[in-house]
Enzyme design. Sequence first.
Site, PDB file in Angstrom:
ATOM      1  N   SER A  40       0.332  -1.400   0.161  1.00  0.00           N
ATOM      2  CA  SER A  40      -0.054   0.261   0.240  1.00  0.00           C
ATOM      3  C   SER A  40       0.603   1.534   0.207  1.00  0.00           C
ATOM      4  O   SER A  40       0.434   2.703  -0.427  1.00  0.00           O
ATOM      5  CB  SER A  40      -0.680   0.285   1.801  1.00  0.00           C
ATOM      6  OG  SER A  40      -0.037  -0.245   2.307  1.00  0.00           O
ATOM      7  N   ASP A 325      -2.816   7.460   9.057  1.00  0.00           N
ATOM      8  CA  ASP A 325      -3.610   7.087   9.135  1.00  0.00           C
ATOM      9  C   ASP A 325      -2.750   5.574  10.287  1.00  0.00           C
ATOM     10  O   ASP A 325      -2.083   5.922  10.862  1.00  0.00           O
ATOM     11  CB  ASP A 325      -4.316   5.909   7.987  1.00  0.00           C
ATOM     12  CG  ASP A 325      -4.012   5.188   7.756  1.00  0.00           C
ATOM     13  OD1 ASP A 325      -2.445   4.621   7.709  1.00  0.00           O
ATOM     14  OD2 ASP A 325      -3.733   4.481   6.416  1.00  0.00           O
ATOM     15  N   HIS A 328      -0.505   4.759   7.206  1.00  0.00           N
ATOM     16  CA  HIS A 328       0.668   4.819   5.971  1.00  0.00           C
ATOM     17  C   HIS A 328       1.421   6.482   6.314  1.00  0.00           C
ATOM     18  O   HIS A 328       0.567   7.147   7.243  1.00  0.00           O
ATOM     19  CB  HIS A 328      -0.474   5.281   4.850  1.00  0.00           C
ATOM     20  CG  HIS A 328      -0.542   4.408   4.222  1.00  0.00           C
ATOM     21  ND1 HIS A 328      -2.186   3.662   5.246  1.00  0.00           N
ATOM     22  CD2 HIS A 328      -0.263   3.171   3.887  1.00  0.00           C
ATOM     23  CE1 HIS A 328      -2.401   2.111   4.694  1.00  0.00           C
ATOM     24  NE2 HIS A 328      -1.342   1.019   3.652  1.00  0.00           N
TER      25      HIS A 328
END
Length: 360
Positions: A40, A325, A328
């Site tokens: 991600s 978050d 990340h």
Amino acid sequence: MGRHYNSVVSFFFFIISFLITVIHIEADKMVPAMFIFGDSLVDVGNNNYLFSLIKANYPHNGIDFTDHTATGRFTNGKNAADFIVEKLGLSTLPPYLSLVSASNKSTSFLGGINFASGGAGILNHTKQFFISLDEQIEYYSSVYGELVKQLGPDESQKLLSKSIFGIVIGSNDMLGYFGPSSTLSQKMTPQQFVDLMISTLPGQLKQIYNLGARKFAFIGVGPIGCTPSQRSLNKTGECNEEANYWSHTFNERVKALLQGMKSENNDINYSFFDAYSQLLNLIQNPDAYGFTEAKAACCGFGNLQGPCLPISIYCSNRSDHVFWDLYHPTEAAYRIIVDNVFDGSQPYAYPINVKQLAAI
Ligand SMILES: *[C@@H]1O[C@H](CO)[C@@H](O)[C@H](O)[C@H]1NC(C)=O
Ligand SMILES: *[C@@H]1O[C@H](CO)[C@@H](O)[C@H](O)[C@H]1NC(C)=O
Ligand SMILES: *[C@@H]1O[C@H](CO)[C@@H](O)[C@H](O)[C@H]1NC(C)=O
Ligand SMILES: *[C@@H]1O[C@H](CO)[C@@H](O)[C@H](O)[C@H]1NC(C)=O
Ligand SMILES: *[C@@H]1O[C@H](CO)[C@@H](O)[C@H](O)[C@H]1NC(C)=O
């Protein structure tokens, strides 16, 4: 007659300015293409095409992106993939699954492609929710086939050997091991787990090499123990030192592995980036980088808790937070990291940076 002459002249100028534009674009491009594998940290929307809970195509993700749109990037704006591609003078790489979706006929892989998928790791547990690294390599194998078909074996090898192969992987394996409901930590010691990751990776890199890759840019894992998700497990909100120790160890071992791979295949060049040391430095000295908050996530339910969902709260200034978050970095943190991936020096970028790698 005059009108005809005018349109010839303006057509002529159109061609000239078109050529100038093309030459200009060509001159800014440091490599012909980039191929990105990973998780991600570099996913630009592959998971949008999957039946998965690991998605980011809803607010508040993308709040600082073009048109404030959530594109599937797991951050407030651009991520590491966007910045690295920008630095290389390439246009944004589309997510692989956007090109192969049945309705899309404009498929070209000549400028590269992004296979990264949120949730992916080196090992493949729970792979149904994302594209595992092994599956990303399978997809790349079919892209390779397309390129050979399109350009022939010699031209495609020329293209690929000049292109950069970015690999950003390992964080999800570590987060899985050190996570709150980890069954892995009951099955093996962290040493055994890192050994397993490190023994799996060479086969994966070798496959990419066998499919034409010669320039590898590997970004190691950050200090996993300092992500808000890990801090939230500690009553006093401190970093999980054990997770950090093994993140650092993993990086050191990847560095040695790449060195070993090059000694076997002398036509490889690589750049390894120690994201652990870089990001830890940023977390320990936020002021030096213009950050005021290096512990809590910007988006969540406050107090280090909860995911970034449309109902979550978020900070008013994303540029002063390191974390977007639970897992990340913010766009602001990605920007600093990628500046150093591209242009940094040893020991962070080893033995060369991506700019030097591109110039080979
Ligand atoms: C088709 O590919 C283009 C180029 O990347 C992309 O912009 C577009 O969103 C894709 N369309 C679909 C339906 O996925
Ligand atoms: C992951 O899955 C693929 C395909 O299912 C398999 O070939 C590969 O060996 C697996 N890798 C690991 C590390 O388990
Ligand atoms: C919290 O972090 C501190 C510092 O790393 C550590 O000494 C302590 O054991 C941790 N507490 C828990 C419950 O993990
Ligand atoms: C790239 O690899 C070749 C072959 O090993 C080596 O001679 C060269 O010095 C490397 N380039 C850089 C910039 O490290
Ligand atoms: C947001 O944070 C950045 C970085 O700390 C700072 O330079 C900027 O002035 C802040 N913006 C506002 C509106 O407070």
